[in-house]
Design an enzyme around this catalytic site. Structure first.
Site, PDB file in Angstrom:
ATOM      1  N   SER A  12     -47.845  -8.318  25.155  1.00 48.12           N
ATOM      2  CA  SER A  12     -47.466  -8.536  26.549  1.00 48.12           C
ATOM      3  C   SER A  12     -45.969  -8.777  26.713  1.00 48.12           C
ATOM      4  O   SER A  12     -45.339  -8.197  27.610  1.00 48.12           O
ATOM      5  CB  SER A  12     -48.270  -9.701  27.139  1.00 48.12           C
ATOM      6  OG  SER A  12     -48.147 -10.853  26.336  1.00 48.12           O
ATOM      7  N   TRP A  13     -45.362  -9.598  25.863  1.00 45.86           N
ATOM      8  CA  TRP A  13     -43.936  -9.877  26.011  1.00 45.86           C
ATOM      9  C   TRP A  13     -43.084  -8.689  25.568  1.00 45.86           C
ATOM     10  O   TRP A  13     -42.086  -8.347  26.203  1.00 45.86           O
ATOM     11  CB  TRP A  13     -43.571 -11.150  25.256  1.00 45.86           C
ATOM     12  CG  TRP A  13     -42.164 -11.655  25.387  1.00 45.86           C
ATOM     13  CD1 TRP A  13     -41.455 -12.320  24.425  1.00 45.86           C
ATOM     14  CD2 TRP A  13     -41.276 -11.603  26.523  1.00 45.86           C
ATOM     15  NE1 TRP A  13     -40.212 -12.675  24.885  1.00 45.86           N
ATOM     16  CE2 TRP A  13     -40.064 -12.249  26.174  1.00 45.86           C
ATOM     17  CE3 TRP A  13     -41.390 -11.059  27.806  1.00 45.86           C
ATOM     18  CZ2 TRP A  13     -38.975 -12.364  27.043  1.00 45.86           C
ATOM     19  CZ3 TRP A  13     -40.296 -11.161  28.678  1.00 45.86           C
ATOM     20  CH2 TRP A  13     -39.114 -11.812  28.302  1.00 45.86           C
ATOM     21  N   GLY A 137     -36.656 -19.085  26.299  1.00 51.42           N
ATOM     22  CA  GLY A 137     -36.721 -19.626  27.652  1.00 51.42           C
ATOM     23  C   GLY A 137     -38.125 -19.510  28.198  1.00 51.42           C
ATOM     24  O   GLY A 137     -39.055 -19.109  27.485  1.00 51.42           O
ATOM     25  N   ALA A 141     -44.850 -13.512  30.250  1.00 54.83           N
ATOM     26  CA  ALA A 141     -44.726 -12.064  30.431  1.00 54.83           C
ATOM     27  C   ALA A 141     -45.378 -11.523  31.702  1.00 54.83           C
ATOM     28  O   ALA A 141     -44.786 -10.688  32.390  1.00 54.83           O
ATOM     29  CB  ALA A 141     -45.288 -11.342  29.196  1.00 54.83           C
ATOM     30  N   LYS A 192     -42.156 -26.018  21.486  1.00 55.37           N
ATOM     31  CA  LYS A 192     -42.859 -26.110  22.775  1.00 55.37           C
ATOM     32  C   LYS A 192     -44.273 -25.546  22.691  1.00 55.37           C
ATOM     33  O   LYS A 192     -45.166 -25.985  23.421  1.00 55.37           O
ATOM     34  CB  LYS A 192     -42.046 -25.408  23.877  1.00 55.37           C
ATOM     35  CG  LYS A 192     -41.777 -23.918  23.639  1.00 55.37           C
ATOM     36  CD  LYS A 192     -42.796 -23.010  24.280  1.00 55.37           C
ATOM     37  CE  LYS A 192     -42.512 -21.558  23.923  1.00 55.37           C
ATOM     38  NZ  LYS A 192     -43.443 -20.623  24.548  1.00 55.37           N
ATOM     39  N   ASP A 245     -38.497 -23.929  28.932  1.00 55.00           N
ATOM     40  CA  ASP A 245     -39.591 -23.270  28.219  1.00 55.00           C
ATOM     41  C   ASP A 245     -40.769 -24.220  28.028  1.00 55.00           C
ATOM     42  O   ASP A 245     -41.938 -23.825  28.129  1.00 55.00           O
ATOM     43  CB  ASP A 245     -39.088 -22.773  26.865  1.00 55.00           C
ATOM     44  CG  ASP A 245     -39.908 -21.602  26.338  1.00 55.00           C
ATOM     45  OD1 ASP A 245     -40.829 -21.153  27.027  1.00 55.00           O
ATOM     46  OD2 ASP A 245     -39.605 -21.129  25.223  1.00 55.00           O
ATOM     47  N   THR A 249     -44.462 -23.420  29.567  1.00 50.27           N
ATOM     48  CA  THR A 249     -45.561 -23.182  28.639  1.00 50.27           C
ATOM     49  C   THR A 249     -46.671 -24.220  28.794  1.00 50.27           C
ATOM     50  O   THR A 249     -47.856 -23.902  28.663  1.00 50.27           O
ATOM     51  CB  THR A 249     -45.044 -23.169  27.185  1.00 50.27           C
ATOM     52  OG1 THR A 249     -43.983 -22.219  27.091  1.00 50.27           O
ATOM     53  CG2 THR A 249     -46.126 -22.784  26.207  1.00 50.27           C
ATOM     54  N   SER A 255     -50.226 -19.474  29.836  1.00 47.31           N
ATOM     55  CA  SER A 255     -49.752 -19.821  28.493  1.00 47.31           C
ATOM     56  C   SER A 255     -50.888 -19.752  27.478  1.00 47.31           C
ATOM     57  O   SER A 255     -51.914 -20.420  27.611  1.00 47.31           O
ATOM     58  CB  SER A 255     -49.164 -21.230  28.508  1.00 47.31           C
ATOM     59  OG  SER A 255     -49.070 -21.766  27.204  1.00 47.31           O
ATOM     60  N   ARG A 256     -50.680 -18.967  26.434  1.00 44.08           N
ATOM     61  CA  ARG A 256     -51.699 -18.848  25.383  1.00 44.08           C
ATOM     62  C   ARG A 256     -51.923 -20.184  24.683  1.00 44.08           C
ATOM     63  O   ARG A 256     -53.055 -20.543  24.344  1.00 44.08           O
ATOM     64  CB  ARG A 256     -51.263 -17.818  24.344  1.00 44.08           C
ATOM     65  CG  ARG A 256     -51.092 -16.415  24.868  1.00 44.08           C
ATOM     66  CD  ARG A 256     -50.521 -15.526  23.769  1.00 44.08           C
ATOM     67  NE  ARG A 256     -50.152 -14.219  24.277  1.00 44.08           N
ATOM     68  CZ  ARG A 256     -49.556 -13.296  23.554  1.00 44.08           C
ATOM     69  NH1 ARG A 256     -49.245 -13.542  22.302  1.00 44.08           N
ATOM     70  NH2 ARG A 256     -49.251 -12.118  24.073  1.00 44.08           N
ATOM     71  N   ASN A 257     -50.833 -20.901  24.423  1.00 47.92           N
ATOM     72  CA  ASN A 257     -50.950 -22.148  23.669  1.00 47.92           C
ATOM     73  C   ASN A 257     -51.638 -23.233  24.484  1.00 47.92           C
ATOM     74  O   ASN A 257     -52.486 -23.956  23.966  1.00 47.92           O
ATOM     75  CB  ASN A 257     -49.564 -22.592  23.193  1.00 47.92           C
ATOM     76  CG  ASN A 257     -49.034 -21.684  22.108  1.00 47.92           C
ATOM     77  OD1 ASN A 257     -49.365 -21.824  20.943  1.00 47.92           O
ATOM     78  ND2 ASN A 257     -48.213 -20.707  22.491  1.00 47.92           N
TER      79      ASN A 257
END
Length: 332
Positions: A12-13, A137, A141, A192, A245, A249, A255-257
Site C-alpha cells: 500500500s505505501w 512521518g 497510505a 511508534k 507519526d 499510527t 494503522s496495521r500496528n
C-alpha cells in the site's frame, strides 16, 4: 532529476508513493514480487490487493523483474518489509547506478543486527551513507492515495540530496520537509509501531483517553531517550517523524500496528492476530530488536518491554498494563 524512479515493493505505501512521484511529474516503475500484481497495475491501472479502487497515474508502470525496474533508475525507492530488506538487496545491488539515490520507506529495526534500515542499506548494498534518504512521518497510505493533505520528512546526511528527493515528491496534497537527522527520523518511525501495538491493546481492553494519552506521551519519551543515546537530535521527536507519526499510527484505524494490537488486546494469540490482519505489523518483530538495542545502551523502554512480553512471551495484556502501572514512581 530527469531519470525514471524505481519503487521496489507494491504494497500500500509503495503504491501510494509511486502515485506521489507520478503526480509530481516523474516516470515510475513499480517492482512487484508477484507477477499478477504487476500485471494488474499494467493492465487495469489499479493495485486491487493493497489499494482497491484507486486508479494509478499513467506515468506508473510495473514489472516483476527487479533488474528491469532498477536499471537506469536515478532514484530507487525501497518499500519492502524491513526484515526482508537485506536478502532482497543481495539480488538488487548489481543493477544500481553508481550514484543513484536510495530512498527508504521502511520503518523497522533489523532483528539479527539491531541496525536501522539505512544502516542495512549501506552494509548490504555497499553504498556511502550520504546516498541513502529516509522518508518518515504520518504516512497512512490509503489517505495519501486519496490525496488528503499530508506532510512527511525527507532525511539525509547530504542535505542537497534530501532536497532533490523533496522536489521529486512535492504535490498539492503532499508536503515534504528536509532534515539531516537520519537517526532520529528512523527511530521515530520504528518505535511508534511498537507503541501503536500497546495503544491498540488499550483500546480493545476498553481503556479510555487518559490511558491512550499516557501511552502516546510516555511512548514518545522512551523513543526520545533511545534516540538521544544513539546520537539523534531530541527536537526531531517533537516533529513529524516523532510525535506526528506516533499520533497518526496510534489514533488511526487504518494503522496495521494499532489494529494488530487490538486483536492481541481481545485475547487473541500472535498467530490468530496475524491471520486476522493479513498484513505485516512491523512492530511485532521490531519490538524484539528495539528492546535489545535499548538494553545495549542501558536505556529504559518500559512500554516496549511489555509489548515484547505480550507478543513473544504470551503475557496477558492486562498483566502487562499492571506491570507498567506498578513501576517505581519518579520525576517526569
Amino acid at each position: 532529476m530527469t531519470g525514471h524512479v524505481a519503487v521496489l515493493g507494491a504494497g500500500s505505501w509503495g503504491s501510494a508513493f509511486a502515485k506521489i512521484l507520478a503526480d509530481a511529474g516523474r516516470d515510475v516503475t513499480i517492482w512487484a514480487r508477484r507477477e499478477r500484481v504487476a500485471e494488474a497495475i499494467r493492465t487495469t491501472r489499479t493495485n486491487p490487493e493493497y489499494l482497491p479502487g484507486l486508479r494509478l497515474p499513467d506515468r506508473v508502470d510495473a514489472t516483476s523483474d527487479a533488474g528491469e525496474a532498477i536499471s537506469g533508475a536515478e532514484v530507487v525507492v525501497l518499500a519492502v518489509p524491513s526484515q526482508t530488506l537485506r536478502t532482497n538487496l543481495a539480488g538488487w545491488t548489481d543493477f544500481l547506478a553508481p550514484d543513484s539515490t536510495l530512498v527508504s520507506l521502511m520503518k523497522g529495526i533489523e532483528l539479527s543486527t539491531t541496525k536501522r534500515m539505512s544502516e542495512v542499506i549501506v552494509a548490504a548494498a555497499g553504498v556511502a551513507p550520504d546516498r541513502v534518504v529516509v522518508v518518515s512521518g504520518p504516512n497512512l497510505a490509503p489517505e495519501i492515495a486519496l490525496e488528503q493533505p499530508a506532510a512527511t520528512v525527507v532525511a539525509c546526511t547530504d542535505v542537497s540530496r534530501a532536497t532533490l528527493v523533496q522536489r521529486s515528491i512535492t504535490t498539492p496534497y503532499f508536503r515534504p520537509y528536509t532534515n539531516d537527522d537520519v537517526i532520529g527520523c528512523e527511530l521515530g518511525g520504528a518505535v511508534k509501531n511498537v507503541i501503536a501495538l500497546a495503544y491498540g491493546m488499550a483500546c480493545a481492553m476498553g481503556l479510555g483517553d487518559n490511558t491512550r494519552a499516557m501511552l502516546i506521551t510516555r511512548g514518545l519519551a522512551e523513543t526520545a531517550r533511545l534516540g538521544v543515546a544513539l546520537g539523534a537530535d531530541p527536537l526531531t521527536f517533537a516533529g513529524l517523524a516523532g510525535m506526528g507519526d506516533l499520533v497518526g499510527t496510534c489514533s488511526s484505524p487504518l494503522s496495521r500496528n494499532r489494529t494488530f494490537g487490538e486483536h492481541l488486546g481481545r485475547g487473541e494469540t500472535l498467530e490468530q492476530a496475524q491471520t486476522a490482519t493479513r498484513q505485516t505489523a512491523e512492530g511485532v518483530k521490531s519490538c524484539l530488536a528495539i528492546r535489545d538495542l535499548a538494553r545495549a545502551h542501558a536505556v529504559e523502554m518500559p512500554i516496549t518491554e511489555q509489548v515484547e512480553r505480550v507478543c513473544h512471551e504470551g503475557v496477558d495484556p492486562r498483566v502487562a498494563m499492571a506491570a507498567l502501572m506498578s513501576r517505581t514512581t519518579k520525576p517526569e
